[in-house]
Design a protein around this motif. Structure first.
Motif, PDB file in Angstrom:
ATOM      1  N   MET A   1      43.703  17.605   5.540  1.00  0.00           N
ATOM      2  CA  MET A   1      43.011  17.295   4.306  1.00  0.00           C
ATOM      3  C   MET A   1      43.005  18.546   3.429  1.00  0.00           C
ATOM      4  SD  MET A   1      39.250  15.525   4.040  1.00  0.00           S
ATOM      5  CE  MET A   1      39.649  14.329   5.279  1.00  0.00           C
ATOM      6  N   ASP A   2      43.401  18.399   2.176  1.00  0.00           N
ATOM      7  CA  ASP A   2      43.477  19.600   1.340  1.00  0.00           C
ATOM      8  C   ASP A   2      42.093  20.009   0.831  1.00  0.00           C
ATOM      9  OD1 ASP A   2      42.878  18.266  -1.092  1.00  0.00           O
ATOM     10  OD2 ASP A   2      44.982  17.879  -1.503  1.00  0.00           O
ATOM     11  N   ALA A   3      41.998  21.220   0.309  1.00  0.00           N
ATOM     12  CA  ALA A   3      40.719  21.815  -0.090  1.00  0.00           C
ATOM     13  C   ALA A   3      40.042  21.026  -1.209  1.00  0.00           C
ATOM     14  CB  ALA A   3      40.937  23.253  -0.522  1.00  0.00           C
ATOM     15  N   LYS A   4      40.825  20.483  -2.144  1.00  0.00           N
ATOM     16  CA  LYS A   4      40.248  19.726  -3.260  1.00  0.00           C
ATOM     17  C   LYS A   4      39.542  18.473  -2.754  1.00  0.00           C
ATOM     18  CE  LYS A   4      41.416  17.645  -7.681  1.00  0.00           C
ATOM     19  NZ  LYS A   4      42.468  17.303  -8.625  1.00  0.00           N
ATOM     20  N   ILE A   5      40.168  17.777  -1.807  1.00  0.00           N
ATOM     21  CA  ILE A   5      39.561  16.568  -1.251  1.00  0.00           C
ATOM     22  C   ILE A   5      38.325  16.933  -0.441  1.00  0.00           C
ATOM     23  CG2 ILE A   5      39.901  14.676   0.382  1.00  0.00           C
ATOM     24  CD1 ILE A   5      42.827  14.594  -0.554  1.00  0.00           C
ATOM     25  N   LYS A   6      38.431  17.979   0.386  1.00  0.00           N
ATOM     26  CA  LYS A   6      37.279  18.401   1.187  1.00  0.00           C
ATOM     27  C   LYS A   6      36.083  18.738   0.314  1.00  0.00           C
ATOM     28  CE  LYS A   6      38.941  20.083   5.575  1.00  0.00           C
ATOM     29  NZ  LYS A   6      39.079  21.236   6.463  1.00  0.00           N
ATOM     30  N   ALA A   7      36.318  19.369  -0.812  1.00  0.00           N
ATOM     31  CA  ALA A   7      35.234  19.769  -1.711  1.00  0.00           C
ATOM     32  C   ALA A   7      34.537  18.561  -2.326  1.00  0.00           C
ATOM     33  CB  ALA A   7      35.765  20.681  -2.803  1.00  0.00           C
ATOM     34  N   SER A   8      35.231  17.438  -2.457  1.00  0.00           N
ATOM     35  CA  SER A   8      34.643  16.264  -3.088  1.00  0.00           C
ATOM     36  C   SER A   8      33.945  15.334  -2.095  1.00  0.00           C
ATOM     37  CB  SER A   8      35.715  15.486  -3.860  1.00  0.00           C
ATOM     38  OG  SER A   8      36.636  14.908  -2.956  1.00  0.00           O
ATOM     39  N   LEU A   9      33.999  15.646  -0.812  1.00  0.00           N
ATOM     40  CA  LEU A   9      33.369  14.790   0.178  1.00  0.00           C
ATOM     41  C   LEU A   9      31.850  14.948   0.158  1.00  0.00           C
ATOM     42  CD1 LEU A   9      35.708  15.194   3.288  1.00  0.00           C
ATOM     43  CD2 LEU A   9      35.666  13.342   1.624  1.00  0.00           C
ATOM     44  N   THR A  10      31.160  13.826   0.188  1.00  0.00           N
ATOM     45  CA  THR A  10      29.702  13.846   0.261  1.00  0.00           C
ATOM     46  C   THR A  10      29.285  13.763   1.726  1.00  0.00           C
ATOM     47  OG1 THR A  10      29.506  11.440   0.192  1.00  0.00           O
ATOM     48  CG2 THR A  10      29.565  12.596  -1.938  1.00  0.00           C
ATOM     49  N   ASN A  11      27.999  13.851   1.960  1.00  0.00           N
ATOM     50  CA  ASN A  11      27.481  13.705   3.327  1.00  0.00           C
ATOM     51  C   ASN A  11      27.827  12.337   3.895  1.00  0.00           C
ATOM     52  OD1 ASN A  11      26.428  16.275   3.420  1.00  0.00           O
ATOM     53  ND2 ASN A  11      24.384  15.645   2.766  1.00  0.00           N
ATOM     54  N   THR A  12      27.845  11.324   3.049  1.00  0.00           N
ATOM     55  CA  THR A  12      28.186   9.976   3.522  1.00  0.00           C
ATOM     56  C   THR A  12      29.640   9.920   3.971  1.00  0.00           C
ATOM     57  OG1 THR A  12      26.562   9.045   1.991  1.00  0.00           O
ATOM     58  CG2 THR A  12      28.172   7.522   2.919  1.00  0.00           C
ATOM     59  N   HIS A  13      30.546  10.522   3.214  1.00  0.00           N
ATOM     60  CA  HIS A  13      31.951  10.579   3.612  1.00  0.00           C
ATOM     61  C   HIS A  13      32.093  11.278   4.967  1.00  0.00           C
ATOM     62  CE1 HIS A  13      32.650  10.348  -0.861  1.00  0.00           C
ATOM     63  NE2 HIS A  13      33.591   9.503  -0.451  1.00  0.00           N
ATOM     64  N   ILE A  14      31.443  12.426   5.088  1.00  0.00           N
ATOM     65  CA  ILE A  14      31.538  13.224   6.313  1.00  0.00           C
ATOM     66  C   ILE A  14      30.964  12.455   7.495  1.00  0.00           C
ATOM     67  CG2 ILE A  14      30.703  15.342   7.437  1.00  0.00           C
ATOM     68  CD1 ILE A  14      30.883  16.606   4.539  1.00  0.00           C
ATOM     69  N   ASP A  15      29.850  11.770   7.270  1.00  0.00           N
ATOM     70  CA  ASP A  15      29.229  10.978   8.330  1.00  0.00           C
ATOM     71  C   ASP A  15      30.157   9.851   8.793  1.00  0.00           C
ATOM     72  OD1 ASP A  15      26.996  10.491  10.034  1.00  0.00           O
ATOM     73  OD2 ASP A  15      26.427   8.798   8.764  1.00  0.00           O
ATOM     74  N   ILE A  16      30.812   9.196   7.858  1.00  0.00           N
ATOM     75  CA  ILE A  16      31.749   8.118   8.206  1.00  0.00           C
ATOM     76  C   ILE A  16      32.892   8.684   9.048  1.00  0.00           C
ATOM     77  CG2 ILE A  16      33.471   6.517   7.268  1.00  0.00           C
ATOM     78  CD1 ILE A  16      31.488   6.110   4.875  1.00  0.00           C
ATOM     79  N   LEU A  17      33.401   9.836   8.674  1.00  0.00           N
ATOM     80  CA  LEU A  17      34.502  10.447   9.426  1.00  0.00           C
ATOM     81  C   LEU A  17      34.064  10.879  10.824  1.00  0.00           C
ATOM     82  CD1 LEU A  17      36.152  12.490   6.540  1.00  0.00           C
ATOM     83  CD2 LEU A  17      37.054  10.428   7.664  1.00  0.00           C
ATOM     84  N   LYS A  18      32.839  11.366  10.956  1.00  0.00           N
ATOM     85  CA  LYS A  18      32.321  11.726  12.282  1.00  0.00           C
ATOM     86  C   LYS A  18      32.197  10.486  13.159  1.00  0.00           C
ATOM     87  CE  LYS A  18      29.588  15.778  11.000  1.00  0.00           C
ATOM     88  NZ  LYS A  18      28.218  16.296  10.800  1.00  0.00           N
ATOM     89  N   ARG A  19      31.686   9.432  12.566  1.00  0.00           N
ATOM     90  CA  ARG A  19      31.519   8.181  13.315  1.00  0.00           C
ATOM     91  C   ARG A  19      32.871   7.592  13.719  1.00  0.00           C
ATOM     92  NH1 ARG A  19      26.339   6.277  12.882  1.00  0.00           N
ATOM     93  NH2 ARG A  19      25.042   7.517  11.521  1.00  0.00           N
ATOM     94  N   GLU A  20      33.867   7.758  12.858  1.00  0.00           N
ATOM     95  CA  GLU A  20      35.214   7.305  13.197  1.00  0.00           C
ATOM     96  C   GLU A  20      35.666   7.959  14.507  1.00  0.00           C
ATOM     97  OE1 GLU A  20      39.765   7.527  11.423  1.00  0.00           O
ATOM     98  OE2 GLU A  20      38.284   9.014  10.814  1.00  0.00           O
ATOM     99  N   LYS A  21      35.471   9.254  14.616  1.00  0.00           N
ATOM    100  CA  LYS A  21      35.870   9.967  15.834  1.00  0.00           C
ATOM    101  C   LYS A  21      35.112   9.456  17.050  1.00  0.00           C
ATOM    102  CE  LYS A  21      37.220  14.225  13.532  1.00  0.00           C
ATOM    103  NZ  LYS A  21      36.917  15.625  13.284  1.00  0.00           N
TER     104      LYS A  21
END
Length: 149
Positions: free
Chosen positions: A1-21
């Motif tokens: 994931m590039d830096a621009k996309i990472k910077a735009s992620l909210t807590n909800t995005h991050i939580d969804i990705l953690k749950r995916e794992k």
């Protein structure tokens, strides 16, 4: 994931990705124990426990600790005009933006894509939704063009 996309992620995005794992780990445990389940009773019990653990935790992991009471609850809340509806719509938009990959996630993605089209989104959510929908439509068109060749 590039830096621009990472910077735009909210807590909800991050939580969804953690749950995916977490969901993928639970599902991989089923696959790993399935191959051995017929060897003996202990292996069978390991597989059975892996299946039970997956099914007990699936909705809680996908749908944010019973906030939505499963897929049907989430889809229903998208049209409610209250705090739960606001949260459900933001969760749904974030979900389609990150498009996680796990058991049944493709079905959920398509349901959310359809339901969000008629949901009362904020202007920012509508812009984000339209970007995902446009990219998905282009993907479908490209796929169709490749099939016809």
């Amino acid at each position: 994931m590039d830096a621009k996309i990472k910077a735009s992620l909210t807590n909800t995005h991050i939580d969804i990705l953690k749950r995916e794992k977490q969901i993928r780990r639970l599902h991989q445990l089923i696959d790993a124990t399935f191959a051995e389940r017929d060897k003996n009773e202990r292996c069978y019990e390991s597989w059975k426990n892996a299946c039970a653990n997956f099914h007990q935790n699936y909705s809680r992991k996908v749908f944010n600790y019973d906030e939505f009471e499963g897929e049907a609850g989430l889809l229903e809340l998208l049209h409610h005009d209250n705090a739960n509806g606001d949260y459900a719509r933001e969760f749904a938009v974030c979900f389609i933006e990150v498009r996680p990959y796990f058991f049944r996630s493709g079905y959920l993605y398509k349901h959310l894509l359809r339901k969000l089209n008629h949901a009362p989104l904020t202007s920012l959510q509508r812009t984000r939704y339209d970007a995902v929908k446009s990219a998905y439509q282009q993907y479908r068109l490209d796929k169709l063009c490749n099939i016809e060749k």
